[in-house]
Design a protein around this motif. Sequence first.
Motif, PDB file in Angstrom:
ATOM      1  N   HIS A 125      -3.995  -3.410  28.417  1.00  0.00           N
ATOM      2  CA  HIS A 125      -3.602  -2.064  28.798  1.00  0.00           C
ATOM      3  C   HIS A 125      -2.486  -1.566  27.887  1.00  0.00           C
ATOM      4  N   LEU A 126      -2.291  -0.256  27.920  1.00  0.00           N
ATOM      5  CA  LEU A 126      -1.167   0.383  27.256  1.00  0.00           C
ATOM      6  C   LEU A 126      -0.502   1.307  28.254  1.00  0.00           C
ATOM      7  N   ARG A 127       0.802   1.462  28.116  1.00  0.00           N
ATOM      8  CA  ARG A 127       1.541   2.380  28.976  1.00  0.00           C
ATOM      9  C   ARG A 127       1.782   3.697  28.242  1.00  0.00           C
ATOM     10  N   ASP A 128       1.978   4.742  29.001  1.00  0.00           N
ATOM     11  CA  ASP A 128       2.385   6.002  28.400  1.00  0.00           C
ATOM     12  C   ASP A 128       3.671   5.766  27.623  1.00  0.00           C
ATOM     13  N   GLY A 129       3.706   6.250  26.393  1.00  0.00           N
ATOM     14  CA  GLY A 129       4.873   6.053  25.544  1.00  0.00           C
ATOM     15  C   GLY A 129       4.728   4.893  24.584  1.00  0.00           C
ATOM     16  N   ASP A 130       3.733   4.023  24.781  1.00  0.00           N
ATOM     17  CA  ASP A 130       3.532   2.904  23.856  1.00  0.00           C
ATOM     18  C   ASP A 130       3.021   3.372  22.504  1.00  0.00           C
ATOM     19  N   ILE A 131       2.192   4.437  22.500  1.00  0.00           N
ATOM     20  CA  ILE A 131       1.571   4.864  21.250  1.00  0.00           C
ATOM     21  C   ILE A 131       1.898   6.316  20.945  1.00  0.00           C
ATOM     22  N   ALA A 132       1.907   6.639  19.657  1.00  0.00           N
ATOM     23  CA  ALA A 132       2.071   8.012  19.192  1.00  0.00           C
ATOM     24  C   ALA A 132       1.091   8.228  18.051  1.00  0.00           C
ATOM     25  N   CYS A 133       0.203   9.208  18.209  1.00  0.00           N
ATOM     26  CA  CYS A 133      -0.788   9.481  17.167  1.00  0.00           C
ATOM     27  C   CYS A 133      -0.112  10.122  15.963  1.00  0.00           C
ATOM     28  N   LEU A 134      -0.502   9.692  14.781  1.00  0.00           N
ATOM     29  CA  LEU A 134       0.044  10.237  13.545  1.00  0.00           C
ATOM     30  C   LEU A 134      -0.699  11.515  13.160  1.00  0.00           C
ATOM     31  N   PRO A 135      -0.014  12.444  12.471  1.00  0.00           N
ATOM     32  CA  PRO A 135      -0.699  13.673  12.051  1.00  0.00           C
ATOM     33  C   PRO A 135      -1.624  13.417  10.867  1.00  0.00           C
ATOM     34  N   GLU A 136      -2.628  14.255  10.728  1.00  0.00           N
ATOM     35  CA  GLU A 136      -3.478  14.202   9.550  1.00  0.00           C
ATOM     36  C   GLU A 136      -2.695  14.704   8.336  1.00  0.00           C
ATOM     37  N   MET A 137      -2.993  14.175   7.163  1.00  0.00           N
ATOM     38  CA  MET A 137      -2.362  14.640   5.938  1.00  0.00           C
ATOM     39  C   MET A 137      -3.075  15.910   5.456  1.00  0.00           C
ATOM     40  N   THR A 138      -2.318  16.986   5.281  1.00  0.00           N
ATOM     41  CA  THR A 138      -2.892  18.228   4.775  1.00  0.00           C
ATOM     42  C   THR A 138      -2.975  18.176   3.248  1.00  0.00           C
ATOM     43  N   ALA A 139      -3.694  19.132   2.676  1.00  0.00           N
ATOM     44  CA  ALA A 139      -3.768  19.223   1.219  1.00  0.00           C
ATOM     45  C   ALA A 139      -2.384  19.442   0.623  1.00  0.00           C
ATOM     46  N   ALA A 140      -1.565  20.263   1.307  1.00  0.00           N
ATOM     47  CA  ALA A 140      -0.199  20.508   0.819  1.00  0.00           C
ATOM     48  C   ALA A 140       0.643  19.241   0.898  1.00  0.00           C
ATOM     49  N   ASP A 141       0.476  18.473   1.982  1.00  0.00           N
ATOM     50  CA  ASP A 141       1.195  17.203   2.112  1.00  0.00           C
ATOM     51  C   ASP A 141       0.836  16.277   0.958  1.00  0.00           C
ATOM     52  N   ARG A 142      -0.457  16.191   0.668  1.00  0.00           N
ATOM     53  CA  ARG A 142      -0.940  15.284  -0.378  1.00  0.00           C
ATOM     54  C   ARG A 142      -0.395  15.685  -1.747  1.00  0.00           C
ATOM     55  N   THR A 143      -0.461  16.993  -2.024  1.00  0.00           N
ATOM     56  CA  THR A 143       0.027  17.479  -3.318  1.00  0.00           C
ATOM     57  C   THR A 143       1.512  17.211  -3.474  1.00  0.00           C
ATOM     58  N   GLY A 144       2.292  17.504  -2.429  1.00  0.00           N
ATOM     59  CA  GLY A 144       3.739  17.299  -2.498  1.00  0.00           C
ATOM     60  C   GLY A 144       4.100  15.834  -2.671  1.00  0.00           C
ATOM     61  N   LEU A 145       3.380  14.965  -1.970  1.00  0.00           N
ATOM     62  CA  LEU A 145       3.669  13.536  -2.054  1.00  0.00           C
ATOM     63  C   LEU A 145       3.362  13.008  -3.454  1.00  0.00           C
ATOM     64  N   LEU A 146       2.227  13.409  -4.018  1.00  0.00           N
ATOM     65  CA  LEU A 146       1.870  12.961  -5.357  1.00  0.00           C
ATOM     66  C   LEU A 146       2.840  13.521  -6.406  1.00  0.00           C
ATOM     67  N   GLN A 147       3.317  14.729  -6.188  1.00  0.00           N
ATOM     68  CA  GLN A 147       4.285  15.301  -7.121  1.00  0.00           C
ATOM     69  C   GLN A 147       5.590  14.511  -7.105  1.00  0.00           C
ATOM     70  N   ARG A 148       6.075  14.175  -5.901  1.00  0.00           N
ATOM     71  CA  ARG A 148       7.331  13.403  -5.803  1.00  0.00           C
ATOM     72  C   ARG A 148       7.160  12.025  -6.440  1.00  0.00           C
ATOM     73  N   ALA A 149       6.036  11.388  -6.163  1.00  0.00           N
ATOM     74  CA  ALA A 149       5.790  10.073  -6.752  1.00  0.00           C
ATOM     75  C   ALA A 149       5.661  10.185  -8.271  1.00  0.00           C
ATOM     76  N   GLY A 150       4.998  11.231  -8.750  1.00  0.00           N
ATOM     77  CA  GLY A 150       4.841  11.420 -10.180  1.00  0.00           C
ATOM     78  C   GLY A 150       6.174  11.626 -10.887  1.00  0.00           C
TER      79      GLY A 150
END
Length: 289
Positions: free
Chosen positions: A204-229
Amino acid sequence: MATTLPAAARAEQTGPARAEVLDQVARLTDLEESVIEQMRAEVLGAPMRGVVAYGEYQSGGWWTTSLMNHSGDPHDVVIGDGRPQRTSLLEEMPATARFLDSLGLDFMYVRLARLEAHSYLWEHRDYAELRETGRHRLHIPLVTNPSAVLVTAGARVHMAAGALWRLTPSQAHGVCNTTGPDRLHLIADVYADDAYQALAANPHLRDGDIACLPEMTAADRTGLLQRAGQLAELGFTDAAEQTLLRAFYAYALPEGGAYDLIAELHAGRRAHADVNRWREAKAHLLARP
């Protein structure tokens, strides 16, 4: 030593995301606080910090020490099939030994694992090198904090102290401890038998045990690759790669998505050897042929 959680205290297991997470990580039973306190005191007073193993799976900061293995040497931490014996360290930890005996399980290996602050175990699968047989991994958190989380199936799971947890390590997962203090878990790999099935009858899991992560948007992906680059262009290639590896803990990526981001980064730099290196790392860490 262990007490089963009353049915009234169980969280509702609804929705496909929660069901997928529950298949990979779950509470099995609550533990008596006095038992946890005794084991915690023994672990904190242990005379050795542990050794670093499985270096390719981590950022650094993950230390393990064996309590039950095949040699009796607590520094022998690479798991394998067989019937283990107590190590010299467990002989000095009577409360922990009593707890393990009380479970009545068929152990394969038992370790203490320390994950320091600002440390990561990258997305990976376990057990791939072991023979095909039923086995399970149990976690008993002894010292933890809210920033110490397991990430699997696009969600963060905080394995809280006071419970015995089951992890399915043959599924892709990663672990981080972003702020500290150190996370200390007792980890037991056990073979499937009637005693395990009885212990695992009420996942079993209790309320508060898990938190769903957000999907990565195209803008998120571009910004992350730019910072890494930018980091890579300045010569900080390791920092660039770790920036992208940490995306696994911030976004619900497809399996191996962080490794694909690194390969994309290096492809843009025409660093073909690095592209191949990370494609091979993806196959190795995720146990793909």
